[in-house]
Design a protein around this motif. Structure first.
Motif, PDB file in Angstrom:
ATOM      1  N   LEU A 220       0.921  -1.130  -0.042  1.00 53.56           N
ATOM      2  CA  LEU A 220       0.057   0.014   0.058  1.00 53.56           C
ATOM      3  C   LEU A 220       0.922   1.197   0.040  1.00 53.56           C
ATOM      4  CD1 LEU A 220      -2.950  -0.818   2.361  1.00 53.56           C
ATOM      5  CD2 LEU A 220      -3.086  -0.575   0.066  1.00 53.56           C
ATOM      6  N   ARG A 227      -2.136   3.895  -3.228  1.00 55.14           N
ATOM      7  CA  ARG A 227      -1.793   4.686  -1.932  1.00 55.14           C
ATOM      8  C   ARG A 227      -2.733   6.088  -2.508  1.00 55.14           C
ATOM      9  NH1 ARG A 227       3.968   6.053  -1.501  1.00 55.14           N
ATOM     10  NH2 ARG A 227       3.334   7.608  -3.061  1.00 55.14           N
ATOM     11  N   LEU A 230      -6.487   5.737  -2.044  1.00 53.54           N
ATOM     12  CA  LEU A 230      -7.001   5.660  -0.604  1.00 53.54           C
ATOM     13  C   LEU A 230      -6.882   6.945   0.042  1.00 53.54           C
ATOM     14  CD1 LEU A 230      -5.689   2.203   0.647  1.00 53.54           C
ATOM     15  CD2 LEU A 230      -8.046   2.723  -0.347  1.00 53.54           C
ATOM     16  N   ASP A 233      -9.656   9.109  -0.905  1.00 57.94           N
ATOM     17  CA  ASP A 233     -10.921   8.713  -0.150  1.00 57.94           C
ATOM     18  C   ASP A 233     -10.688   9.350   1.293  1.00 57.94           C
ATOM     19  OD1 ASP A 233     -13.539   7.084  -0.170  1.00 57.94           O
ATOM     20  OD2 ASP A 233     -12.347   6.490   1.565  1.00 57.94           O
ATOM     21  N   LEU A 234      -9.626   9.383   1.898  1.00 51.41           N
ATOM     22  CA  LEU A 234      -9.450   9.853   3.462  1.00 51.41           C
ATOM     23  C   LEU A 234      -9.665  11.341   3.353  1.00 51.41           C
ATOM     24  CD1 LEU A 234      -6.456   7.611   4.709  1.00 51.41           C
ATOM     25  CD2 LEU A 234      -8.702   7.860   5.538  1.00 51.41           C
ATOM     26  N   ARG A 333     -12.685   4.475  -7.032  1.00 52.88           N
ATOM     27  CA  ARG A 333     -11.413   4.137  -6.091  1.00 52.88           C
ATOM     28  C   ARG A 333     -11.437   2.447  -6.119  1.00 52.88           C
ATOM     29  NH1 ARG A 333     -13.712   4.809  -0.862  1.00 52.88           N
ATOM     30  NH2 ARG A 333     -13.915   2.439  -1.099  1.00 52.88           N
ATOM     31  N   THR A 334     -12.703   2.114  -5.949  1.00 53.21           N
ATOM     32  CA  THR A 334     -12.630   0.516  -5.937  1.00 53.21           C
ATOM     33  C   THR A 334     -12.289  -0.423  -7.363  1.00 53.21           C
ATOM     34  OG1 THR A 334     -14.742   0.669  -4.599  1.00 53.21           O
ATOM     35  CG2 THR A 334     -14.197  -1.606  -5.571  1.00 53.21           C
ATOM     36  N   VAL A 337      -8.645  -0.047  -6.918  1.00 51.40           N
ATOM     37  CA  VAL A 337      -8.042  -1.128  -6.150  1.00 51.40           C
ATOM     38  C   VAL A 337      -7.938  -2.479  -6.903  1.00 51.40           C
ATOM     39  CG1 VAL A 337      -8.376  -2.252  -3.902  1.00 51.40           C
ATOM     40  CG2 VAL A 337      -8.503   0.403  -3.927  1.00 51.40           C
ATOM     41  N   THR A 350      -8.168  -5.060  -0.035  1.00 46.54           N
ATOM     42  CA  THR A 350      -9.377  -4.910   0.125  1.00 46.54           C
ATOM     43  C   THR A 350      -9.826  -4.714   1.535  1.00 46.54           C
ATOM     44  OG1 THR A 350     -10.072  -6.277  -1.905  1.00 46.54           O
ATOM     45  CG2 THR A 350     -11.859  -5.785  -0.080  1.00 46.54           C
ATOM     46  N   GLU A 353      -8.793  -1.057   2.423  1.00 44.41           N
ATOM     47  CA  GLU A 353      -9.919  -0.205   1.597  1.00 44.41           C
ATOM     48  C   GLU A 353     -11.384  -0.192   2.688  1.00 44.41           C
ATOM     49  OE1 GLU A 353     -12.305   0.401  -2.461  1.00 44.41           O
ATOM     50  OE2 GLU A 353     -11.639  -1.719  -2.032  1.00 44.41           O
ATOM     51  N   VAL A 356     -10.477   1.999   5.633  1.00 46.38           N
ATOM     52  CA  VAL A 356     -10.629   3.466   5.263  1.00 46.38           C
ATOM     53  C   VAL A 356     -11.918   3.791   5.139  1.00 46.38           C
ATOM     54  CG1 VAL A 356     -10.200   5.243   3.127  1.00 46.38           C
ATOM     55  CG2 VAL A 356      -8.241   3.594   4.023  1.00 46.38           C
TER      56      VAL A 356
END
Length: 413
Positions: A220, A227, A230, A233-234, A333-334, A337, A350, A353, A356
């Motif tokens: 990650l 990276r 994620l 998303d954060l 995003r998914t 990943v 996963t 994820e 997160v």
């Protein structure tokens, strides 16, 4: 562009009977899970009339998800993913059955109820990383995004339907029946996965214990695109999560009308369902990174504008836009990943994820509440939206691989 190409891409339903069974089982199970979520909240409040105990429900769900997920991801990357998913499904169903028993029996301590919720969440944390490999293993690469979109739109639809169904069932038949229907719903999920072939990891299996977890974390931190996805998303959830501010903004701007508050809560979901239903162009466009960055920036801008508006209708429009942007960002995003992660690491990634997605909104609501306590609800919304936009721009500038081209899994170690 034709209307058919604008609508959600349903090719996976036509070409893969296995995916179709999985989707049907997942949809019914998600409906049951939302029914249980509402029922637990209702039962805890009815037993205690305490906001502290009501808040403990979220803690009973969040802590096992975070604590179990990473180790479950490493376990999933050593074993047959199908068996792991079935284990998680059976365990979750058993917990729902025990919840139904205590619901019919009555007079159970609230701690026992929360313990059952925590155990059920632990089984869900085992099943989620296993389920994360199904779509990329069962569908051709060009249909992965479409399969994820179908999963997402079914989940969003059940998020809208589940609480309403729970309310009707609670009013007519009571708590025990609601939990029992959830337990039965896992039967279809089990049926959908039972016919799958064995799905062991492709490539080197995870090392046992902490070593396997650390290998996943190294991937990650070292893979710039995953990276970046994620981190984006954060940025969206931690810096600009709005849900905890709705009651305060409603009181500050719109007189505290409960009808307005209910519309605020629904507008995000309506935008998400609409965007996913018309996600055909997004899933066919092979640049999920650029789409995710644009959608995440739009989420921040829409929430900042919501904080500035004094019109309820304009505010609802901004929330619908924010919900649509969030749905597109999550789908992209998914997709990143699941297409950029080697299969041997997919369970652990996963799981990360999932953490997160679970922890980010909780921290975001906490941040929003603290800022609003110092200033106002509108200020917390505007500053959060601006910070989100700045953070997403920072990720885009420092991760050109994320914005410039389509995702392929072999570009980076």
């Amino acid at each position: 562009m034709s209307l058919a190409r604008s609508l959600i891409d349903v090719r996976p339903l036509r070409t893969s009977p296995v995916f179709r069974r999985l989707l049907i089982g997942r949809t019914v199970s998600v409906l049951g899970s939302f029914m249980t979520m509402v029922t637990v909240m209702y039962q805890v409040w009815d037993m205690t009339h305490s906001s502290v105990w009501s808040g403990a429900v979220g803690l009973a769900q969040a802590l096992p998800m975070v604590g179990v997920s990473l180790f479950a991801g490493a376990w999933v990357d050593r074993a047959d993913r199908r068996r792991m998913f079935l284990l998680g499904t059976v365990g979750s169903a058993a917990c729902s059955f025990l919840l139904a028993v205590q619901g019919f029996a009555g007079h159970v301590p609230v701690g026992v109820l929360l313990a059952l919720v925590a155990v059920q969440t632990s089984f869900a944390a085992i099943g989620a990383p296993a389920a994360g490999v199904f779509v990329p293993r069962l569908l051709p690469k060009e249909q992965v995004a479409a399969g994820l979109a179908l999963n997402q739109v079914s989940g969003q639809a059940m998020m809208l339907l589940g609480p309403a169904v729970a309310g009707v069932v609670l009013g007519w038949w009571g708590i025990g029946v609601c939990y029992l229907l959830d337990a039965l719903s896992f039967g279809l999920s089990f049926y959908g996965a039972y016919g799958l072939p064995a799905l062991p990891p492709e490539g080197e299996k995870s090392r046992p214990g902490v070593h396997g977890v650390l290998d996943g974390l190294r991937f990650l931190t070292g893979h710039r695109v995953v990276r970046g996805a994620l981190l984006t998303d954060l940025a969206a959830t931690v810096l600009s999560m709005p849900a905890s501010l709705f009651p305060l903004v409603n009181a500050e701007r719109f007189g505290g009308d409960p009808r307005t508050l209910g519309l605020f809560l629904s507008a995000l979901a309506v935008g998400g369902v609409a965007a996913t239903a018309f996600s055909g162009p997004v899933t066919r466009l092979a640049r999920p990174g650029a789409v995710m960055l644009c959608a995440s920036g739009t989420w921040g801008v829409a929430l900042a504008l919501f904080g500035l508006t004094t019109s309820a209708w304009a505010g609802l429009g901004m929330l619908v836009l924010a919900g649509a942007a969030d749905a597109v960002a999550v789908l992209s995003r998914t997709t990143i990943v699941q297409t950029r992660t080697p299969d041997a690491l997919l369970g652990r990634v996963t799981a990360a994820e999932t953490i997160v997605g679970q922890a980010g909104p909780h921290f975001g609501n906490l941040r929003a509440g603290v800022v609003a306590g110092w200033t106002s609800g509108a200020t917390a919304l505007v500053t959060g939206g601006v910070l989100c936009l700045l953070a997403v721009t920072g990720v885009a500038l420092t991760t050109p691989e994320l914005r410039d081209r389509a995702a392929t899994p072999d570009d980076e170690p």
